[in-house]
Design an enzyme around this catalytic site. Structure first.
Site, short mmCIF file in Angstrom:
data_model
loop_
_atom_site.label_atom_id
_atom_site.label_comp_id
_atom_site.label_asym_id
_atom_site.label_seq_id
_atom_site.Cartn_x
_atom_site.Cartn_y
_atom_site.Cartn_z
N ASN A 71 20.56 -31.17 21.35
CA ASN A 71 21.04 -31.39 22.71
C ASN A 71 19.89 -31.36 23.69
O ASN A 71 18.88 -30.70 23.46
CB ASN A 71 22.11 -30.34 23.09
CG ASN A 71 21.49 -29.10 23.72
OD1 ASN A 71 21.24 -29.06 24.93
ND2 ASN A 71 21.23 -28.09 22.90
N SER A 72 20.09 -32.10 24.76
CA SER A 72 19.20 -31.96 25.91
C SER A 72 20.05 -32.19 27.15
O SER A 72 20.05 -33.26 27.75
CB SER A 72 18.04 -32.95 25.84
OG SER A 72 17.18 -32.70 26.94
N LEU A 75 20.00 -28.23 31.30
CA LEU A 75 20.39 -27.03 32.05
C LEU A 75 21.23 -27.34 33.29
O LEU A 75 21.11 -26.69 34.33
CB LEU A 75 19.15 -26.19 32.40
CG LEU A 75 18.44 -25.60 31.17
CD1 LEU A 75 17.05 -25.08 31.53
CD2 LEU A 75 19.27 -24.52 30.50
N CYS A 132 11.68 -21.78 29.37
CA CYS A 132 11.50 -22.76 30.44
C CYS A 132 10.03 -22.82 30.79
O CYS A 132 9.33 -21.80 30.74
CB CYS A 132 12.25 -22.33 31.70
SG CYS A 132 14.00 -22.16 31.47
N ASN A 194 17.00 -19.11 20.66
CA ASN A 194 17.37 -20.32 21.37
C ASN A 194 17.16 -21.50 20.41
O ASN A 194 16.88 -21.29 19.23
CB ASN A 194 16.49 -20.45 22.64
CG ASN A 194 17.25 -21.13 23.75
OD1 ASN A 194 17.96 -22.12 23.51
ND2 ASN A 194 17.11 -20.65 24.97
N GLY A 219 22.85 -24.98 15.26
CA GLY A 219 23.83 -25.13 14.18
C GLY A 219 23.32 -24.64 12.84
O GLY A 219 22.24 -24.05 12.74
N GLY A 246 23.37 -20.84 14.30
CA GLY A 246 24.11 -21.40 13.17
C GLY A 246 25.25 -20.54 12.65
O GLY A 246 25.76 -20.80 11.55
C1 LIG Z 1 24.88 -27.92 24.41
C2 LIG Z 1 24.08 -26.65 24.44
C3 LIG Z 1 23.74 -26.07 25.66
C4 LIG Z 1 23.00 -24.89 25.70
N1 LIG Z 1 22.69 -24.33 26.91
C5 LIG Z 1 22.03 -23.13 26.96
C6 LIG Z 1 21.76 -22.49 28.21
O1 LIG Z 1 22.17 -22.95 29.29
N2 LIG Z 1 21.05 -21.32 28.19
C7 LIG Z 1 20.62 -20.75 27.01
O2 LIG Z 1 19.99 -19.69 27.04
N3 LIG Z 1 20.89 -21.32 25.81
C8 LIG Z 1 21.58 -22.50 25.76
N4 LIG Z 1 21.85 -23.07 24.55
C9 LIG Z 1 21.40 -22.43 23.30
C10 LIG Z 1 22.53 -21.63 22.62
O3 LIG Z 1 23.02 -20.61 23.45
C11 LIG Z 1 22.04 -21.04 21.28
O4 LIG Z 1 20.93 -20.21 21.53
C12 LIG Z 1 21.62 -22.08 20.25
O5 LIG Z 1 22.47 -23.21 20.31
C13 LIG Z 1 21.61 -21.51 18.82
O6 LIG Z 1 22.87 -21.02 18.44
P1 LIG Z 1 23.96 -21.91 17.60
O7 LIG Z 1 23.23 -22.48 16.43
O8 LIG Z 1 25.05 -20.97 17.26
O9 LIG Z 1 24.39 -23.00 18.54
C14 LIG Z 1 22.59 -24.27 24.49
C15 LIG Z 1 22.95 -24.84 23.26
C16 LIG Z 1 23.70 -26.01 23.22
C17 LIG Z 1 24.09 -26.58 21.88
#
Ligand SMILES: Cc1cc2nc3c(=O)[nH]c(=O)nc-3n(C[C@H](O)[C@H](O)[C@H](O)COP(=O)(O)O)c2cc1C
Length: 316
Positions: A71-72, A75, A132, A194, A219, A246
């Site tokens: 994703n990008s 923020l 950041c 993150n 994931g 994940g």
């Molecule tokens: C669409 C999306 C938006 C995210 N936005 C933020 C954010 O605003 N601030 C942040 O600290 N992490 C953000 N993350 C990171 C997630 O909180 C998490 O650290 C990362 O996706 C790894 O966990 P997961 O594999 O369970 O998704 C975002 C992740 C995704 C997929």
């Protein structure tokens, strides 16, 4: 055996279970209220908040990979003022701990967002997203430089009366110096990890699949690396660690707890199933029952290595 207790404490905050919804994957929480009983969640990490509203990055913002997602979003958020005025009052009606994720591009940005949140009711703690670029220092990431990270925390710490979680980036060669720098500068807990910086390419157009170019990988693909980082950080610091990366079921959550995390977060899995954080908590409860573990805290940091602890040594 009576039902195991999932209740746990994180920086003095009682969580009904150790499974929280991760920042950026659960909106501001209230959007999920019709789909999920928010009162049964361990906690909610809000979408990252900045000083001013941010419109975010150009589309496409998401790309699905073999075992994860990139994703990008850039923020995108409503800004701290609108959050306090419009979102927080609705969210505060629920009996779920709210953790507010905060980011900025200069230390003053973080300080100002936290300062405004300090006057608001219904916030349990702050999670600083330090992945950041620091625009005062040529765009070096706060999360990549122990000195920049310390400086940031030394400025935010005096403003925050609530616990400060620092969410570290996995995009570093060694996590220990960053984890220690955060602890020494006053972090109450670390969130790890993150997303991983990544690239997907459309071979026909020879352009990136993500509008902004690179994206953050999350994931199932990142889980083993996240687990290793959680374990290493837990060996380096005494403050609690919140593990993520994940997690999609109760066994995944148990792995993070065994690696040394006090609590966990569920992110990308909520895109497939909005009830994923609740389901993970239920499955974790059943796992504890099967294992005859009375309290979830009994699992934390119980990793056993069959031999001497592995070390990554370069060959001469
Ligand atoms: C669409 C999306 C938006 C995210 N936005 C933020 C954010 O605003 N601030 C942040 O600290 N992490 C953000 N993350 C990171 C997630 O909180 C998490 O650290 C990362 O996706 C790894 O966990 P997961 O594999 O369970 O998704 C975002 C992740 C995704 C997929």
């Amino acid at each position: 055996m009576t039902a195991p207790s999932l209740e746990t404490k994180l920086c003095g905050i009682t969580l009904r279970n150790p499974v929280l919804a991760a920042s950026g994957t659960f909106g501001y929480g209230i959007e999920f209220a019709e789909l999920v009983d928010l009162n049964r969640l361990g906690g909610i990490l809000t979408k990252g908040l900045s000083r001013e509203p941010i419109a975010g990055n150009p589309a496409p913002r998401l790309w699905t990979t073999a075992s994860g997602m990139m994703n990008s979003v850039g923020l995108q958020n409503v800004g701290v003022e609108a959050f306090i005025r419009e979102k927080l009052p609705q969210l505060s009606r629920y009996k779920v701990p709210i953790f507010v994720n905060v980011f900025g591009y200069r230390p003053e940005d973080y300080v100002e967002v936290v300062r405004q949140l300090e006057d608001a009711e219904g916030v349990c703690a702050y999670e600083l997203n330090v992945s950041c670029p620091n625009t005062d220092h040529g765009g070096i990431f706060f999360s990549n430089d122990p000195a920049l990270l310390s400086d940031l925390l030394e400025r935010v710490r005096p403003v925050a009366t609530r616990p400060l979680f620092v969410k570290l980036s996995p995009n570093v060669s060694r996590i220990e110096p960053l984890a220690k720098a955060a602890e020494v500068a006053g972090a109450d807990a670390l969130s790890l990890v993150n997303t991983f910086v990544s690239l997907a390419i459309d071979v026909n157009t020879r352009m990136p699949r993500i509008g902004a170019g690179f994206g953050g990988l999350s994931g199932p693909a990142i889980k083993p690396i996240a687990l290793r980082l959680v374990y290493e950080a837990s060996q380096a610091v005494a403050i609690p660690i919140i593990g993520l990366g994940g997690i999609a079921n109760g066994t995944d959550a148990a792995e993070f707890l065994i690696a040394g995390a006090t609590a966990v977060q569920v992110g990308t899995a909520s895109f497939i199933d909005p009830r994923a954080p609740l389901r993970v908590a239920q499955q974790l409860g059943r796992f504890l029952q099967r294992q005859n573990v009375a309290r979830v805290s009994d699992l934390v940091g119980t990793l056993r290595f069959p031999h001497k602890q592995p070390q990554c040594k370069m060959k001469p």
